[in-house]
Design an enzyme around this catalytic site. Sequence first.
Site, PDB file in Angstrom:
ATOM      1  N   ARG A  21       6.249 -14.111  -1.214  1.00 53.50           N
ATOM      2  CA  ARG A  21       5.871 -13.658   0.136  1.00 53.50           C
ATOM      3  C   ARG A  21       5.833 -14.860   1.071  1.00 53.50           C
ATOM      4  O   ARG A  21       6.374 -14.827   2.173  1.00 53.50           O
ATOM      5  CB  ARG A  21       4.499 -12.989   0.106  1.00 53.50           C
ATOM      6  CG  ARG A  21       4.507 -11.671  -0.623  1.00 53.50           C
ATOM      7  CD  ARG A  21       3.113 -11.031  -0.624  1.00 53.50           C
ATOM      8  NE  ARG A  21       3.090  -9.957  -1.600  1.00 53.50           N
ATOM      9  CZ  ARG A  21       2.270  -9.886  -2.635  1.00 53.50           C
ATOM     10  NH1 ARG A  21       1.347 -10.812  -2.818  1.00 53.50           N
ATOM     11  NH2 ARG A  21       2.348  -8.892  -3.478  1.00 53.50           N
ATOM     12  N   PHE A  56       9.350  -0.445  -0.442  1.00 56.25           N
ATOM     13  CA  PHE A  56       8.491  -0.472  -1.643  1.00 56.25           C
ATOM     14  C   PHE A  56       7.312  -1.416  -1.362  1.00 56.25           C
ATOM     15  O   PHE A  56       7.115  -2.412  -2.044  1.00 56.25           O
ATOM     16  CB  PHE A  56       9.260  -0.955  -2.881  1.00 56.25           C
ATOM     17  CG  PHE A  56      10.540  -0.219  -3.161  1.00 56.25           C
ATOM     18  CD1 PHE A  56      10.529   0.974  -3.872  1.00 56.25           C
ATOM     19  CD2 PHE A  56      11.762  -0.719  -2.718  1.00 56.25           C
ATOM     20  CE1 PHE A  56      11.716   1.652  -4.142  1.00 56.25           C
ATOM     21  CE2 PHE A  56      12.945  -0.045  -2.982  1.00 56.25           C
ATOM     22  CZ  PHE A  56      12.925   1.139  -3.702  1.00 56.25           C
ATOM     23  N   ASP A  85       6.498   3.225   1.472  1.00 53.51           N
ATOM     24  CA  ASP A  85       6.157   3.412   0.054  1.00 53.51           C
ATOM     25  C   ASP A  85       6.003   4.896  -0.197  1.00 53.51           C
ATOM     26  O   ASP A  85       5.600   5.650   0.673  1.00 53.51           O
ATOM     27  CB  ASP A  85       4.874   2.674  -0.320  1.00 53.51           C
ATOM     28  CG  ASP A  85       4.758   2.446  -1.823  1.00 53.51           C
ATOM     29  OD1 ASP A  85       4.997   1.308  -2.283  1.00 53.51           O
ATOM     30  OD2 ASP A  85       4.449   3.427  -2.552  1.00 53.51           O
ATOM     31  N   ASN A 119      10.499   8.105   0.412  1.00 58.03           N
ATOM     32  CA  ASN A 119      11.313   7.629  -0.695  1.00 58.03           C
ATOM     33  C   ASN A 119      12.341   6.653  -0.125  1.00 58.03           C
ATOM     34  O   ASN A 119      13.156   7.022   0.720  1.00 58.03           O
ATOM     35  CB  ASN A 119      12.002   8.830  -1.347  1.00 58.03           C
ATOM     36  CG  ASN A 119      12.880   8.418  -2.518  1.00 58.03           C
ATOM     37  OD1 ASN A 119      13.389   7.284  -2.568  1.00 58.03           O
ATOM     38  ND2 ASN A 119      13.045   9.315  -3.458  1.00 58.03           N
ATOM     39  N   ASP A 162      11.436  -4.588  -2.846  1.00 53.13           N
ATOM     40  CA  ASP A 162      10.628  -4.951  -4.033  1.00 53.13           C
ATOM     41  C   ASP A 162      10.300  -3.705  -4.834  1.00 53.13           C
ATOM     42  O   ASP A 162       9.151  -3.274  -4.891  1.00 53.13           O
ATOM     43  CB  ASP A 162       9.351  -5.674  -3.577  1.00 53.13           C
ATOM     44  CG  ASP A 162       8.512  -6.143  -4.760  1.00 53.13           C
ATOM     45  OD1 ASP A 162       9.058  -6.266  -5.871  1.00 53.13           O
ATOM     46  OD2 ASP A 162       7.293  -6.370  -4.562  1.00 53.13           O
ATOM     47  N   CYS A 166      11.956  -6.553 -11.029  1.00 50.38           N
ATOM     48  CA  CYS A 166      10.974  -6.945 -12.050  1.00 50.38           C
ATOM     49  C   CYS A 166      11.291  -6.301 -13.392  1.00 50.38           C
ATOM     50  O   CYS A 166      10.440  -6.204 -14.257  1.00 50.38           O
ATOM     51  CB  CYS A 166       9.550  -6.638 -11.599  1.00 50.38           C
ATOM     52  SG  CYS A 166       9.294  -4.932 -11.158  1.00 50.38           S
TER      53      CYS A 166
HETATM   54  N1  SAH Z   1       6.020  -5.096  -2.624  1.00 53.03           N
HETATM   55  C1  SAH Z   1       4.747  -4.795  -3.188  1.00 53.03           C
HETATM   56  C2  SAH Z   1       4.816  -4.324  -4.621  1.00 53.03           C
HETATM   57  C3  SAH Z   1       5.737  -3.160  -4.804  1.00 53.03           C
HETATM   58  S1  SAH Z   1       5.509  -2.350  -6.304  1.00 53.03           S
HETATM   59  C4  SAH Z   1       3.846  -6.020  -3.080  1.00 53.03           C
HETATM   60  O1  SAH Z   1       4.318  -7.082  -2.719  1.00 53.03           O
HETATM   61  O2  SAH Z   1       2.663  -5.882  -3.361  1.00 53.03           O
HETATM   62  C5  SAH Z   1       6.585  -1.007  -6.144  1.00 53.03           C
HETATM   63  C6  SAH Z   1       6.117   0.061  -5.191  1.00 53.03           C
HETATM   64  O3  SAH Z   1       7.198   0.972  -5.038  1.00 53.03           O
HETATM   65  C7  SAH Z   1       4.947   0.881  -5.652  1.00 53.03           C
HETATM   66  O4  SAH Z   1       3.925   0.793  -4.688  1.00 53.03           O
HETATM   67  C8  SAH Z   1       5.477   2.320  -5.734  1.00 53.03           C
HETATM   68  O5  SAH Z   1       4.551   3.261  -5.234  1.00 53.03           O
HETATM   69  C9  SAH Z   1       6.667   2.261  -4.847  1.00 53.03           C
HETATM   70  N2  SAH Z   1       7.765   3.188  -5.137  1.00 53.03           N
HETATM   71  C10 SAH Z   1       8.287   3.538  -6.317  1.00 53.03           C
HETATM   72  N3  SAH Z   1       9.393   4.295  -6.155  1.00 53.03           N
HETATM   73  C11 SAH Z   1       9.569   4.431  -4.827  1.00 53.03           C
HETATM   74  C12 SAH Z   1      10.530   5.092  -4.027  1.00 53.03           C
HETATM   75  N4  SAH Z   1      11.552   5.756  -4.576  1.00 53.03           N
HETATM   76  N5  SAH Z   1      10.407   5.012  -2.705  1.00 53.03           N
HETATM   77  C13 SAH Z   1       9.388   4.330  -2.144  1.00 53.03           C
HETATM   78  N6  SAH Z   1       8.465   3.673  -2.845  1.00 53.03           N
HETATM   79  C14 SAH Z   1       8.546   3.724  -4.171  1.00 53.03           C
END
Ligand code: SAH
Length: 553
Positions: free
Chosen positions: A373, A388, A409, A435, A456, A496
């Site tokens: 970040r 995400f 998210d 989504n 992410d 990840c």
């Molecule tokens: N970027 C964040 C961590 C992301 S973890 C940070 O820095 O803290 C991944 C995230 O993706 C989760 O919160 C999950 O709810 C979300 N997620 C999973 N599939 C998704 C989708 N298809 N569309 C949107 N969000 C999604």
Amino acid sequence: MRHAALSGPRFFRFSNLIDAALMAAAGERRREPQRQDFVREPAGDDAAAHRQDVGIVVLTRKPRGKEVVAERRADAGDLVRRDLFALSATAEHDAALRAPVGDRPADVDADRRIVDHFFAVRAVIVDSVPECRERLLQMFFQREARVIGANRYSHGQRLYYVREMIPSVVISARGEERLRDGHPWIYRADVADVRAQAGDVVLVRGPRARALGHALYSDRSQIALRMIAYGAADNDLDADALIRRRLDAAIAFRTSLAIDATAYRLVHGEAELLPSLIVDKYGDYLVVQALSQAMDRRLPAIVSALSDLLHPRGILARNDPRARTLEGLEQRVDVLAGEIPETVTVTEVGIEYDVDLRRGQKTGLFLDQRENRAAAAQYARGRLLDAFSYNGGFALVLGRRCQETIAIDVSEDAVARVRQNATRNGVAVDARVGNVFDELRGMERLRERFDTIVLDPPAFAKNKAAVVNARAGYKEINLRALKLLNPGGTLGTCSCSYHVNEADFAEIVYDAAIDAQAHVTVVEKRMQGRDHPVLLGVPETYYLKCFILRKLP
Ligand code: SAH
């Protein structure tokens, strides 16, 4: 009480009895047998000293009882492998040895015995001792084939050596090779013999009985052993003391990092030589995860060590990852010490977060992205899309430098947190539930453009079988993002999934760039933060890849 139960009329001089090879093998144990460990030295001369018939009998706690020893036709090779002395001599007879009880001839009820042609070199044994943690094995060596052989009369002329049984596991040659390559996991297929119970810390032996180190043993997981100590030096391992030293070292290392946050990882499992143990710090609170039977069993000692070392206000066990079910362990969340408030406030790179330690993803925050970040923030400008977003880690840190920030998210809870955190930190974020796959396509249709984008996603490939679909998923979002990106813009893209390695991920992103008809440079290749170090030789510890890319104008 160690020797008290053992008695016998006459004993040989053990200097005659114990040959050099035997002593060497004995030296591998926690300590060498001492003269006084052998009960009663023989009076008089050992006329049969030249004979090399050495028998071995293991008696359980009740040495005069019936639960004696070696099974008929037991595999002689086992003797060497099974935590018993390697013997060097051979017996000429098919010596049927019954358990001697005092001076009486063999106990007629004893139904197990050493019977082996060559039990010296290819020996034997066996026991049926149910509680291996407690069992005290008493071994006695007996010479003189006549005595233990034909007439089955085994009075006298014995030496006893008493010691505690060490839980142990023998691994295959392939397993030993893996260890030599530095990998701490031994799979069940490479386990040859187990003398231990679920969750024991065991002495690990190679196929030739060589002590290789100590490991956490699981009777359920495909990962049967996780090494915690290497080498034969310390057979009498005090696992709790070792864990404590490792915790101390791990904590000291984190302190030396001068991390710009009050929340970070203190213990990163394998990379700390504390396999299957995670400890994260959130201000004055700690969150632990014990992901194997043995770590789970040692939690009280871990909690006590952490309390001494850090004096936290509370320790929470987030023992709810699915991985625990592979170990036959329950998924549960427990307060192990002190108290844990509903929300804990932490700061990271100048941003404050309210964290729900009991219910948040992972242990509350994605601590592994902290440094990414901060790094990505250096390039952030203009219009930002955090896809995400979870509770807004990237959106908040990068958003401080951008004109407009959109976070997406799929989780409503996560989006609510983004909004809360945005208000608290005075960063304007348009947080949306959606989504990402659909949203990116929708934005493309609307010809939206961004100067900075972060992708992410969660691990698309949770296992090997999912890799093909995962690749398609990664490519899709990277392709869309590159299309939405203004020339000169920055894309921070992450994976990840351990099963998609760095090279795979680079290839996927490259494919996406070709399809997006964009020339893309890699500005930074990054990974999980320094508090989540990678152990060389253990690819599983390198899971988070993060590329900072620039779309050329
Ligand atoms: N970027 C964040 C961590 C992301 S973890 C940070 O820095 O803290 C991944 C995230 O993706 C989760 O919160 C999950 O709810 C979300 N997620 C999973 N599939 C998704 C989708 N298809 N569309 C949107 N969000 C999604």
